[in-house]
Write a protein that holds these residues in place. Structure first.
Motif, PDB file in Angstrom:
ATOM      1  N   MET A 118      40.812  35.706  41.426  1.00  0.00           N
ATOM      2  CA  MET A 118      40.189  34.949  42.501  1.00  0.00           C
ATOM      3  C   MET A 118      41.161  34.157  43.357  1.00  0.00           C
ATOM      4  O   MET A 118      40.760  33.499  44.316  1.00  0.00           O
ATOM      5  N   ASP A 119      42.457  34.218  43.046  1.00  0.00           N
ATOM      6  CA  ASP A 119      43.437  33.533  43.889  1.00  0.00           C
ATOM      7  C   ASP A 119      43.899  34.428  45.023  1.00  0.00           C
ATOM      8  O   ASP A 119      44.656  33.993  45.894  1.00  0.00           O
ATOM      9  N   SER A 120      43.463  35.685  45.055  1.00  0.00           N
ATOM     10  CA  SER A 120      43.890  36.619  46.099  1.00  0.00           C
ATOM     11  C   SER A 120      42.714  37.457  46.570  1.00  0.00           C
ATOM     12  O   SER A 120      42.124  38.192  45.766  1.00  0.00           O
ATOM     13  N   PRO A 121      42.347  37.372  47.856  1.00  0.00           N
ATOM     14  CA  PRO A 121      41.233  38.176  48.370  1.00  0.00           C
ATOM     15  C   PRO A 121      41.467  39.669  48.180  1.00  0.00           C
ATOM     16  O   PRO A 121      40.535  40.401  47.856  1.00  0.00           O
ATOM     17  N   ASN A 122      42.711  40.121  48.411  1.00  0.00           N
ATOM     18  CA  ASN A 122      42.995  41.546  48.278  1.00  0.00           C
ATOM     19  C   ASN A 122      42.780  42.019  46.851  1.00  0.00           C
ATOM     20  O   ASN A 122      42.158  43.057  46.605  1.00  0.00           O
ATOM     21  N   LYS A 123      43.313  41.262  45.894  1.00  0.00           N
ATOM     22  CA  LYS A 123      43.155  41.632  44.493  1.00  0.00           C
ATOM     23  C   LYS A 123      41.691  41.553  44.066  1.00  0.00           C
ATOM     24  O   LYS A 123      41.204  42.393  43.303  1.00  0.00           O
ATOM     25  N   LEU A 124      40.980  40.533  44.553  1.00  0.00           N
ATOM     26  CA  LEU A 124      39.582  40.380  44.163  1.00  0.00           C
ATOM     27  C   LEU A 124      38.727  41.510  44.726  1.00  0.00           C
ATOM     28  O   LEU A 124      37.867  42.053  44.033  1.00  0.00           O
ATOM     29  N   PHE A 125      38.971  41.869  45.994  1.00  0.00           N
ATOM     30  CA  PHE A 125      38.213  42.969  46.594  1.00  0.00           C
ATOM     31  C   PHE A 125      38.462  44.254  45.812  1.00  0.00           C
ATOM     32  O   PHE A 125      37.524  44.979  45.467  1.00  0.00           O
ATOM     33  N   ALA A 126      39.739  44.525  45.529  1.00  0.00           N
ATOM     34  CA  ALA A 126      40.087  45.723  44.767  1.00  0.00           C
ATOM     35  C   ALA A 126      39.479  45.665  43.371  1.00  0.00           C
ATOM     36  O   ALA A 126      38.988  46.669  42.853  1.00  0.00           O
ATOM     37  N   GLY A 127      39.493  44.465  42.768  1.00  0.00           N
ATOM     38  CA  GLY A 127      38.935  44.319  41.431  1.00  0.00           C
ATOM     39  C   GLY A 127      37.440  44.537  41.400  1.00  0.00           C
ATOM     40  O   GLY A 127      36.920  45.264  40.537  1.00  0.00           O
ATOM     41  N   LEU A 128      36.719  43.902  42.340  1.00  0.00           N
ATOM     42  CA  LEU A 128      35.267  44.065  42.394  1.00  0.00           C
ATOM     43  C   LEU A 128      34.885  45.529  42.620  1.00  0.00           C
ATOM     44  O   LEU A 128      34.036  46.084  41.913  1.00  0.00           O
ATOM     45  N   ALA A 129      35.524  46.151  43.625  1.00  0.00           N
ATOM     46  CA  ALA A 129      35.195  47.540  43.949  1.00  0.00           C
ATOM     47  C   ALA A 129      35.544  48.479  42.792  1.00  0.00           C
ATOM     48  O   ALA A 129      34.769  49.376  42.449  1.00  0.00           O
ATOM     49  N   SER A 130      36.693  48.257  42.173  1.00  0.00           N
ATOM     50  CA  SER A 130      37.148  49.143  41.098  1.00  0.00           C
ATOM     51  C   SER A 130      36.292  49.006  39.847  1.00  0.00           C
ATOM     52  O   SER A 130      35.921  50.004  39.216  1.00  0.00           O
ATOM     53  N   PHE A 131      35.988  47.759  39.467  1.00  0.00           N
ATOM     54  CA  PHE A 131      35.165  47.577  38.271  1.00  0.00           C
ATOM     55  C   PHE A 131      33.745  48.086  38.488  1.00  0.00           C
ATOM     56  O   PHE A 131      33.123  48.634  37.571  1.00  0.00           O
ATOM     57  N   LEU A 132      33.229  47.915  39.703  1.00  0.00           N
ATOM     58  CA  LEU A 132      31.917  48.482  40.005  1.00  0.00           C
ATOM     59  C   LEU A 132      31.964  50.004  39.894  1.00  0.00           C
ATOM     60  O   LEU A 132      31.049  50.630  39.358  1.00  0.00           O
ATOM     61  N   ALA A 133      33.032  50.593  40.425  1.00  0.00           N
ATOM     62  CA  ALA A 133      33.179  52.050  40.363  1.00  0.00           C
ATOM     63  C   ALA A 133      33.235  52.526  38.920  1.00  0.00           C
ATOM     64  O   ALA A 133      32.777  53.627  38.601  1.00  0.00           O
ATOM     65  N   ALA A 134      33.773  51.673  38.027  1.00  0.00           N
ATOM     66  CA  ALA A 134      33.936  52.067  36.623  1.00  0.00           C
ATOM     67  C   ALA A 134      32.657  51.911  35.815  1.00  0.00           C
ATOM     68  O   ALA A 134      32.350  52.746  34.951  1.00  0.00           O
ATOM     69  N   ILE A 135      31.878  50.861  36.073  1.00  0.00           N
ATOM     70  CA  ILE A 135      30.713  50.595  35.226  1.00  0.00           C
ATOM     71  C   ILE A 135      29.383  51.017  35.856  1.00  0.00           C
ATOM     72  O   ILE A 135      28.387  51.187  35.148  1.00  0.00           O
ATOM     73  N   THR A 136      29.368  51.225  37.173  1.00  0.00           N
ATOM     74  CA  THR A 136      28.130  51.639  37.835  1.00  0.00           C
ATOM     75  C   THR A 136      27.615  52.993  37.359  1.00  0.00           C
ATOM     76  O   THR A 136      26.397  53.185  37.288  1.00  0.00           O
ATOM     77  N   PRO A 137      28.501  53.964  37.026  1.00  0.00           N
ATOM     78  CA  PRO A 137      27.984  55.268  36.594  1.00  0.00           C
ATOM     79  C   PRO A 137      26.963  55.206  35.465  1.00  0.00           C
ATOM     80  O   PRO A 137      26.125  56.095  35.355  1.00  0.00           O
ATOM     81  N   VAL A 138      27.031  54.155  34.633  1.00  0.00           N
ATOM     82  CA  VAL A 138      26.060  54.060  33.547  1.00  0.00           C
ATOM     83  C   VAL A 138      25.147  52.834  33.653  1.00  0.00           C
ATOM     84  O   VAL A 138      24.066  52.815  33.068  1.00  0.00           O
ATOM     85  N   LEU A 139      25.573  51.814  34.414  1.00  0.00           N
ATOM     86  CA  LEU A 139      24.755  50.605  34.530  1.00  0.00           C
ATOM     87  C   LEU A 139      23.926  50.567  35.810  1.00  0.00           C
ATOM     88  O   LEU A 139      23.058  49.712  35.957  1.00  0.00           O
ATOM     89  N   SER A 140      24.226  51.454  36.761  1.00  0.00           N
ATOM     90  CA  SER A 140      23.496  51.543  38.028  1.00  0.00           C
ATOM     91  C   SER A 140      23.452  50.174  38.733  1.00  0.00           C
ATOM     92  O   SER A 140      24.455  49.470  38.762  1.00  0.00           O
TER      93      SER A 140
END
Length: 447
Positions: A118-140
């Motif tokens: 959360m100290d970096s917008p770029n890292k946070l955006f990448a983190g949010l998008a990437s983790f969503l991409a990883a867990i959404t396939p089964v958690l919708s």
């Protein structure tokens, strides 16, 4: 009393689907059709107004076409509702797979990793998008809720969150066998999931790349109110755990599909039940399993109401239309477009599905309708190329549609209207992905 009857009818419908899949009994097949009809009527009377109207129109139109134009019997008409039954069962049972994931240490690790970004917008955006991409396939949709609960107190701009959520979530819509978009498209085009998985993953990575590049070039990253990061922890163990988990799950499905020859939709539905049971057995978490299972059962009378009404009525209408002379005109029209250019077919499909979704006609209706009338061979196209076209149409229209479930959910989370969230904040992502997607289709088709 009625909610209990409805929930029970849904469970019986799923059970009979499994039995019918391994049995050639015409009796089971007929009983299943009757249970489907009962479940449909129990669901439509409790549906919202729009779903009730749409489902009724499709049901009546399909029945009239089959009885008058196709000269079909009443029983054959009812059996047409089984066309989309595998998708209904998948959408009903897939949430069970979330039980072992949400009750593991994985969620806590994701929370810690995101907080330290959360100290970096770029890292946070990448983190949010990437983790969503990883867990959404089964958690919708549950994946968006989970991550929003983590970051909601940090006062990030609504546009920032909406962009990250859509980029991450939409990747699952083009490759995960637990998503109706992928399951339905591969089902209608008769494509083994093992033949498609690599193509789907490439498209998903393209989505992530485009979303991140668009964010890096935007001014939104300069306006975030950032909090102090939490204590650092290594990202590698968590990433490894997620990759191993998803890889094992998908790999198992691909192997089972290859060995057994069973439809992927059937395998995905079965694993949605078997994996939570094995997890509870292996971890001695029966109490958690029964608690979550009871909560799952209690939500059945409203949790999948829309899916049941639209999938079953669309299946009846689509099967009736496919058997009618009208399908020939639709097929001939697409063949004429394909003789000019297959990319023209792709553009027309994406625009048509998006327009229909924008006015409230869900992809559940339009994509099967097109897939049932259009043969890849007649278009001179590889089935996978056509599948990518349908999946592009599905995920792009989901973002633009003000009536889509994920758009409504994200809009409510960030407290903005669906038009602003879909068009204003994600319009550039949709436009660029449309172009990138068409280039990708061209490479597949002409390469």
């Amino acid at each position: 009393m009625i909610p209990m009857v409805k929930r029970s009818s849904i469970i019986i419908m799923c059970l009979l689907y499994f039995i019918a899949s391994f049995s050639q009994s015409t009796f089971i097949y007929s009983v299943l059709s009757i249970v489907i009809l009962l479940t449909f009527f129990l669901s439509i009377v409790h549906a919202n107004k729009k779903t009730m109207i749409m489902g009724s129109v499709l049901f009546v139109a399909g029945t009239v076409i089959n009885l008058t134009v196709n000269q079909g019997t009443v029983m054959a008409t009812i059996e047409g509702m089984q066309q989309n039954l595998p998708l209904v069962v998948l959408m009903t049972l897939a949430p069970l797979l979330a039980i072992p994931i949400t009750n593991s240490s994985l969620m806590g690790s994701i929370q810690q990793i995101l907080k330290q970004m959360m100290d970096s917008p770029n890292k946070l955006f990448a983190g949010l998008a990437s983790f969503l991409a990883a867990i959404t396939p089964v958690l919708s949709v549950g994946s968006v809720k989970l991550l929003h609960d983590i970051v909601r107190e940090n006062k990030f701009s609504s546009a920032f969150l909406a962009r990250a959520y859509f980029v991450g979530f939409s990747t699952a819509m083009v490759w995960s066998p637990y998503f109706g978009s992928v399951a339905l498209t591969l089902y209608y085009l008769n494509i083994p999931f093992g033949d498609y998985i690599l193509i789907g993953l490439v498209l998903a990575f393209l989505q992530l790349g485009v979303g991140m590049l668009l964010f890096l070039s935007s001014k939104d990253k300069e306006t975030q109110k950032l909090s102090s990061p939490s204590a650092k922890m290594s990202v590698f163990p968590l990433v490894s755990k997620v990759i191993i988990l998803l890889g094992s799950l998908i790999g198992m499905l691909v192997v089972l599909e290859s060995i057994t020859g069973l439809p992927m939709l059937l395998l995905v539905s079965l694993t949605s039940i078997i994996i939570p049971i094995l997890w509870s057995l292996g971890t001695n978490s029966w109490r958690v399993f029964f608690y979550e299972g009871k909560a799952f059962f209690n939500k059945l009378d409203y949790g999948v109401n829309t899916e049941i009404v639209l999938f079953l009525s669309a299946g009846l209408f689509g099967s009736a239309l496919a058997a009618s002379p009208f399908s020939v005109y639709i097929s001939n029209a697409f063949q004429a477009l394909s003789s000019i250019s297959f990319l023209l077919v792709g553009v027309i499909v994406v625009l048509f599905v998006s327009l229909m979704a924008f006015v409230g006609i869900h992809q559940i209706i339009t994509v099967p309708l097109l897939a049932m009338q259009v043969s890849p061979e007649a278009l001179g196209a590889d089935p996978i190329s056509l599948a990518v076209v349908f999946l592009l149409a599905w995920f792009l229209s989901s973002i633009l549609s003000p009536f889509n479930a994920i758009t409504i959910f994200i809009s409510q989370a960030v407290h903005k209207d669906t038009i602003t969230v879909g068009f204003k904040w994600n319009g550039s992502y949709v436009a660029v992905m449309f172009v990138v997607g068409m280039v990708f289709v061209a490479l597949l088709h002409y390469g």
